[in-house]
Enzyme design. Structure first.
Site: not given
Length: 294
Positions: A24, A26, A117-118, A154, A157, A221, A272
């Site tokens: 897939s 993005e 979301g951010d 994350h 987190a 990133f 992905h």
């Protein structure tokens, strides 16, 4: 000559092991005409590979949300490929989200990538999580829902266990699949998969693959996504001329292909690709991996 033939045989054997690979892709919504042209060239180039779906990211402002809606609908209408919009819950009311979801369903969109979301600057605790969004979407219609997973935790987190339990809540709310943040240490993904299984998370975990086209962009990133860049990858780019994009693309393709091959041997069949709206490297990788137009 013998060693060359052996090398070709080994390559063919390696590729033959990659049966039933599903991919897939993005994309992100374009911000100007030049970016829009690049996006649609990439979509048209990759669509013949018959991906499981094409997802489109979702910005925090209303203008970008509208562009996401438009791109998703156009992908599905013009290519026949399942299109999956990203949808975030941090910046919209429940009624707004229900209306967006209903609009997608009425337009034939059946898959959504549900994300928290951010968080806006100054917000320290979200009022809702992706699990809440999954539950809301399932209340609107029976969407196929993908969520995010973080093998390296994350960034927001407090610890890895909290993050894992959050993924479990998303699965229990009705998510069908979790797409991971990109990574380069395969052992990190495999350990995460084992921990998820031990926690009773039984949805599919799909590795997110980022073909490296720009080393400096990768470092940027990785910096804000809590992704570890291994020393071996740093060494691969040491001493390269900044203008030598051909070699950089070859390295990026080689890294991604090696990751897919190793993960496939570990039983992974779905991948992905984060295309960054460029088709060349992703198409080449898929071609070599045996994912080709029918």
């Amino acid at each position: 000559m013998g060693s060359y033939a052996q090398g070709i045989d080994a390559l063919n054997q390696s590729i033959s092991e990659l049966k039933d690979i599903n991919v897939s892709f993005e994309f992100f919504p374009p911000k100007n005409e030049a970016m829009e042209e690049t996006l649609w060239k990439s979509v048209q180039r990759l669509a013949p590979l018959k991906p499981s779906f094409m997802s489109v990211t979702y910005g925090a402002n209303s203008g970008e949300r509208d562009r996401t809606h438009d791109v998703v609908k156009r992908i599905q209408t013009e290519t026949g490929i399942t299109a999956a919009p990203h949808l975030t819950c941090i910046d919209a009311t429940a009624d707004e989200l229900k209306q967006i979801a209903k609009d997608y369903w009425d337009n034939g969109i059946r898959r959504i990538v549900a994300l928290r979301g951010d968080m806006p600057e100054g917000m320290t605790e979200p009022v809702s999580y992706a699990a809440d969004l999954v539950e809301l979407l399932k209340g609107v219609a029976d969407f196929d829902i993908s969520v995010a997973a973080y093998p390296e935790t994350h960034p927001d987190a407090p610890n890895a266990q909290f993050d894992l339990l959050n993924l479990k809540r998303k699965a229990e709310a009705g998510a069908n699949q979790a797409i991971t943040q990109f990574f380069f240490d395969i052992e990190v993904f495999l350990r995460f998969r084992d921990r998820a299984a031990a926690a009773g998370i039984d949805i599919q975990l799909v590795p997110g693959i980022l073909p490296v086209t720009n080393y400096n962009t990768l470092l940027r990133f990785a910096g804000f996504t809590n992704v570890h860049v291994p020393n071996w990858l740093h060494r691969m780019y040491e001493g390269l001329d900044d203008g030598d994009q051909t070699t950089r693309n070859l390295l990026g393709a080689s890294i991604a292909m090696d990751m897919v091959k190793v993960l496939a041997k570990e039983g992974v069949r779905d991948f992905h690709f984060y295309t960054l709206n460029r088709s060349e490297l992703t198409y080449a990788i898929c071609h070599i991996l045996g994912v080709r137009p029918e």
